[in-house]
Design a protein around this motif. Sequence first.
Motif, PDB file in Angstrom:
ATOM      1  N   GLU A 172       0.843  -1.207   0.000  1.00 49.87           N
ATOM      2  CA  GLU A 172       0.000   0.000   0.000  1.00 49.87           C
ATOM      3  C   GLU A 172       0.877   1.256   0.000  1.00 49.87           C
ATOM      4  OE1 GLU A 172      -2.751   2.378   3.203  1.00 49.87           O
ATOM      5  OE2 GLU A 172      -2.989   0.203   3.120  1.00 49.87           O
ATOM      6  N   ASN A 173       1.900   1.255   0.831  1.00 49.38           N
ATOM      7  CA  ASN A 173       2.816   2.403   0.870  1.00 49.38           C
ATOM      8  C   ASN A 173       3.486   2.614  -0.482  1.00 49.38           C
ATOM      9  OD1 ASN A 173       2.290   2.838   3.597  1.00 49.38           O
ATOM     10  ND2 ASN A 173       4.090   1.722   4.299  1.00 49.38           N
ATOM     11  N   PHE A 174       3.895   1.515  -1.118  1.00 49.58           N
ATOM     12  CA  PHE A 174       4.530   1.629  -2.426  1.00 49.58           C
ATOM     13  C   PHE A 174       3.573   2.241  -3.450  1.00 49.58           C
ATOM     14  CE2 PHE A 174       5.182  -0.341  -6.655  1.00 49.58           C
ATOM     15  CZ  PHE A 174       6.369   0.287  -6.977  1.00 49.58           C
ATOM     16  N   LEU A 175       2.331   1.829  -3.411  1.00 49.78           N
ATOM     17  CA  LEU A 175       1.348   2.354  -4.378  1.00 49.78           C
ATOM     18  C   LEU A 175       1.063   3.830  -4.152  1.00 49.78           C
ATOM     19  CD1 LEU A 175      -1.139  -0.663  -4.445  1.00 49.78           C
ATOM     20  CD2 LEU A 175       0.550  -0.046  -6.185  1.00 49.78           C
ATOM     21  N   LYS A 176       1.234   4.300  -2.939  1.00 48.68           N
ATOM     22  CA  LYS A 176       0.976   5.711  -2.617  1.00 48.68           C
ATOM     23  C   LYS A 176       2.233   6.579  -2.732  1.00 48.68           C
ATOM     24  CE  LYS A 176      -2.745   5.034   0.796  1.00 48.68           C
ATOM     25  NZ  LYS A 176      -3.078   5.173   2.242  1.00 48.68           N
ATOM     26  N   TRP A 177       3.379   5.955  -2.809  1.00 48.00           N
ATOM     27  CA  TRP A 177       4.668   6.641  -2.715  1.00 48.00           C
ATOM     28  C   TRP A 177       4.898   7.575  -3.906  1.00 48.00           C
ATOM     29  CZ3 TRP A 177       9.759   3.890  -4.284  1.00 48.00           C
ATOM     30  CH2 TRP A 177      10.877   4.640  -3.873  1.00 48.00           C
TER      31      TRP A 177
END
Length: 214
Positions: A207-212
């Motif tokens: 999730e963090n990667f997709l928002k990064w």
Amino acid sequence: MTVALIDYGSGNLRSAAKSLERAAYDAGLSTRVMVTSDPQVVRLADRIVLPGVGAFADCRQGLGALPGMIETLEERVIRAARPFLGICVGMQLMATVGREHEDCSGLDWISGEVVALKPNDPSLKVPHMGWNQLEISAQAHPVLAGMGQNPHVYFVHSYHLLPSEHDRVLATVDYGGAVTAVVGRDNLVGTQFHPEKSQTAGLKLLENFLKWTP
């Protein structure tokens, strides 16, 4: 948002794709995950994920066998700075060289070498397989945010990446000594563990990667 999950004959693609889709859903993101071996699909993607299971040289050969794929990765990841995630051997391929069975050139995005695990504790078996806790470095990284201080994640590997520059190491795991678990620089991040097999902690990282936004 589109995510290209590269299919080059090595990787747990179904599990990785499902986990990326679940992470996007949980985050309320409109995301299309495309499993692809087509460089043109990768060229147009907003984010790129390179998985990998097996020996370093076999994975490097498989990636190189896709016409135009390595050139496209260089173009989109290095020059156009698209967010990139390497998983397991996909992370190891970011190194300068892999030394598994034979010396084999990597992508040279993270200066360093991939070498055999040699735990200081002789009771520890290789491959390193199972759940272990991450030791996240003091330099917080957005992709590791909200995972807790020592989240448990799932590893399966016999080799590990030794970066030439210590500040490329974002997290380690203690397995008879500190072993590189997460690396990164600029728009690049790589995990030695499998986020798609790491349940809540792994979904949070995805999730963090997709928002990064590097």
